[in-house]
Design a protein around this motif. Structure first.
Motif, short mmCIF file in Angstrom:
data_model
loop_
_atom_site.label_atom_id
_atom_site.label_comp_id
_atom_site.label_asym_id
_atom_site.label_seq_id
_atom_site.Cartn_x
_atom_site.Cartn_y
_atom_site.Cartn_z
N ALA A 67 0.82 -1.21 0.00
CA ALA A 67 0.00 0.00 0.00
C ALA A 67 0.86 1.26 0.00
N VAL A 68 1.94 1.25 0.78
CA VAL A 68 2.82 2.42 0.84
C VAL A 68 3.49 2.67 -0.50
N ILE A 69 4.00 1.62 -1.13
CA ILE A 69 4.63 1.76 -2.45
C ILE A 69 3.66 2.42 -3.43
N LEU A 70 2.46 1.89 -3.52
CA LEU A 70 1.50 2.40 -4.49
C LEU A 70 1.09 3.84 -4.19
N ALA A 71 0.87 4.14 -2.91
CA ALA A 71 0.41 5.48 -2.54
C ALA A 71 1.48 6.53 -2.83
N VAL A 72 2.73 6.23 -2.50
CA VAL A 72 3.80 7.21 -2.70
C VAL A 72 4.07 7.42 -4.19
N VAL A 73 4.14 6.34 -4.94
CA VAL A 73 4.36 6.49 -6.39
C VAL A 73 3.23 7.32 -7.00
N SER A 74 2.00 7.03 -6.60
CA SER A 74 0.85 7.77 -7.13
C SER A 74 0.87 9.24 -6.71
N ALA A 75 1.37 9.50 -5.48
CA ALA A 75 1.44 10.88 -4.99
C ALA A 75 2.36 11.73 -5.87
N TYR A 76 3.30 11.10 -6.55
CA TYR A 76 4.19 11.80 -7.48
C TYR A 76 3.67 11.75 -8.92
N ASN A 77 2.40 11.36 -9.06
CA ASN A 77 1.75 11.30 -10.38
C ASN A 77 2.49 10.41 -11.36
N ARG A 78 3.04 9.33 -10.81
CA ARG A 78 3.70 8.33 -11.64
C ARG A 78 2.89 7.05 -11.62
N ARG A 79 3.08 6.24 -12.64
CA ARG A 79 2.41 4.95 -12.72
C ARG A 79 3.43 3.84 -12.54
N ILE A 80 2.95 2.74 -11.96
CA ILE A 80 3.80 1.56 -11.79
C ILE A 80 2.93 0.33 -11.92
N GLY A 81 3.42 -0.69 -12.62
CA GLY A 81 2.68 -1.94 -12.73
C GLY A 81 2.61 -2.63 -11.38
N LEU A 82 1.56 -3.40 -11.16
CA LEU A 82 1.37 -4.03 -9.86
C LEU A 82 2.45 -5.06 -9.55
N ILE A 83 2.93 -5.77 -10.55
CA ILE A 83 3.99 -6.76 -10.29
C ILE A 83 5.30 -6.04 -9.97
N GLU A 84 5.60 -4.97 -10.70
CA GLU A 84 6.81 -4.20 -10.39
C GLU A 84 6.72 -3.61 -8.99
N ALA A 85 5.54 -3.10 -8.62
CA ALA A 85 5.36 -2.55 -7.27
C ALA A 85 5.54 -3.64 -6.22
N THR A 86 5.07 -4.85 -6.52
CA THR A 86 5.24 -5.96 -5.59
C THR A 86 6.72 -6.25 -5.35
N LYS A 87 7.52 -6.20 -6.40
CA LYS A 87 8.95 -6.46 -6.24
C LYS A 87 9.62 -5.38 -5.38
N LEU A 88 9.20 -4.13 -5.52
CA LEU A 88 9.72 -3.08 -4.64
C LEU A 88 9.32 -3.35 -3.20
N SER A 89 8.09 -3.79 -3.01
CA SER A 89 7.59 -4.12 -1.67
C SER A 89 8.40 -5.23 -1.02
N VAL A 90 8.73 -6.24 -1.82
CA VAL A 90 9.54 -7.36 -1.32
C VAL A 90 10.92 -6.88 -0.90
N ARG A 91 11.52 -6.00 -1.69
CA ARG A 91 12.84 -5.47 -1.34
C ARG A 91 12.77 -4.69 -0.02
N ALA A 92 11.71 -3.92 0.14
CA ALA A 92 11.55 -3.15 1.38
C ALA A 92 11.41 -4.08 2.57
#
Length: 271
Positions: A88-113
Motif C-alpha cells: 500500500a505504501v509503495i502504491l500510494a507514494v508512487v501515485s502521490a508523485y503522479n507516476r504509474r507503476i505496474g502491480l507486479i513491479e510494485a510488488t517487487k519493490l515491496s519485497v525489497r523493502a
C-alpha cells in the motif's frame, strides 16, 4: 493526497522450505495515504513503512513523502499484514508523485523493502503478490518470480486467532531445518491449482508439526465441512476456506477470536 488500498492474504503453501510458495488474497484491507513533500514523515513510525517509502521515492526520483497507514489486518499472526502495508505504501507514494507503476513491479519493490526491514525470511513474494493481485498466486521467492496467478471462487474464510499461550511456537523459526522438507513442499506446489485446498491442508499439518503448534483445530474444521484449513504463514492464525464457514466459526469461537472474510480476486486500488 493519494490513497492505496490492498488486500490481506492467507497461506496455501509456505515458501520457507523450498522458496516456492502460494497464497490467496482475502477481504482484509490496508490503506495508505500519501502526498509528496520535501521531507519524510510516516504514521505510525515503522521500519517497514520507512523502507517502503524509500523504495517508492527511489523509483520516482522524489525527495520525500508524508504517509499515513491504517489496517484492519491483525499484525503478527501470519495474515500478511507486513506485505499489505509495504504494498500500500509503495502504491500510494508512487501515485502521490503522479507516476504509474505496474502491480507486479510494485510488488517487487515491496519485497525489497520487507527484506531490508528484516520482516521476512524468504522475501515473501508469494504473500505480497496475493495481497497486491488477489486470487491465487504461486511464486518462486528465490527469483522474485510470479509463476501463476489465477482467480478463484470467492469462498467463505474463517480465521482463528487462538487465545491460549501454547498457540505460540515453542522455538524461533529455523529456516535451515525447514528446508529439509523442501521436496515435500515442492510436491504441494506441483498439484496447484487443481488441488489447492488439499495442498493448503497438508501444508498446515506439516508446518504446525515442525513449528510446535496444535493441528487439531484445523482438522476439526475439515470435519465440519471446510474445503481446506491450515496454519497461515508461521502462525499462529489458522485459516479455513469453506462454502459456508458458519459451523467452523461456531466451533472455533471457544478457542479465541474468530474473524470472517472472503477470498477476493480484486487487485489493489489507487484513488
Amino acid at each position: 493526497m493519494r490513497v492505496a488500498r490492498v488486500n490481506g492474504a492467507i497461506t496455501v503453501v509456505n515458501a520457507i522450505a523450498s522458496w516456492k510458495g502460494a497464497a490467496v488474497g482475502i477481504e482484509m484491507e490496508v490503506e495508505a495515504r500519501a502526498r509528496a513533500s520535501d521531507d519524510l514523515s510516516v504514521s505510525p513510525y515503522d521500519p517497514l513503512v520507512i523502507e517502503a517509502v524509500k523504495e517508492a521515492l527511489s523509483f520516482v526520483g522524489g525527495k520525500g513523502a508524508s504517509v499515513e497507514v491504517s489496517s484492519n489486518i491483525p499484525a503478527g499472526w501470519g495474515l500478511k499484514s507486513s506485505s499489505a502495508v509495504a504494498n500500500a505504501v509503495i502504491l500510494a507514494v508512487v501515485s502521490a508523485y503522479n507516476r504509474r507503476i505496474g502491480l507486479i513491479e510494485a510488488t517487487k519493490l515491496s519485497v525489497r523493502a520487507a527484506r531490508r526491514a528484516g520482516v521476512t525470511i524468504t522475501g515473501a513474494m508469494d504473500d505480497a503478490s496475493a495481497s497486491m493481485l488477489g486470487g491465487l498466486t504461486v511464486t518462486d521467492n528465490s527469483k522474485d518470480q510470479l509463476i501463476m496467478r489465477i482467480p478463484l471462487p470467492e469462498l467463505d474464510v474463517a480465521i482463528l486467532l487462538p487465545s491460549w499461550e501454547s498457540s505460540r511456537p515453542k522455538s524461533t523459526i529455523d529456516a535451515s531445518r525447514l528446508r529439509k522438507y523442501s521436496e515435500i513442499t515442492d510436491s504441494l506446489i506441483e498439484i496447484l491449482p487443481s488441488r489447492i485446498w488439499e495442498a493448503m491442508t497438508l501444508n498446515g499439518l506439516l508446518y504446525s508439526r515442525i513449528l510446535g503448534y496444535k493441528d487439531d483445530l484445523a482438522l476439526r474444521a475439515i470435519e465440519l465441512g471446510a474445503l481446506g484449513a491450515s496454519l497461515s504463514g508461521t502462525g499462529p492464525a489458522i485459516a479455513a476456506v469453506c462454502r459456508d464457514c458458519s459451523d467452523v466459526i461456531d466451533y472455533w469461537s471457544g478457542f479465541g477470536k474468530v474473524m470472517r472474510s472472503r477470498i477476493t480476486n480484486n487487485p489493489a486500488k489507487i484513488s
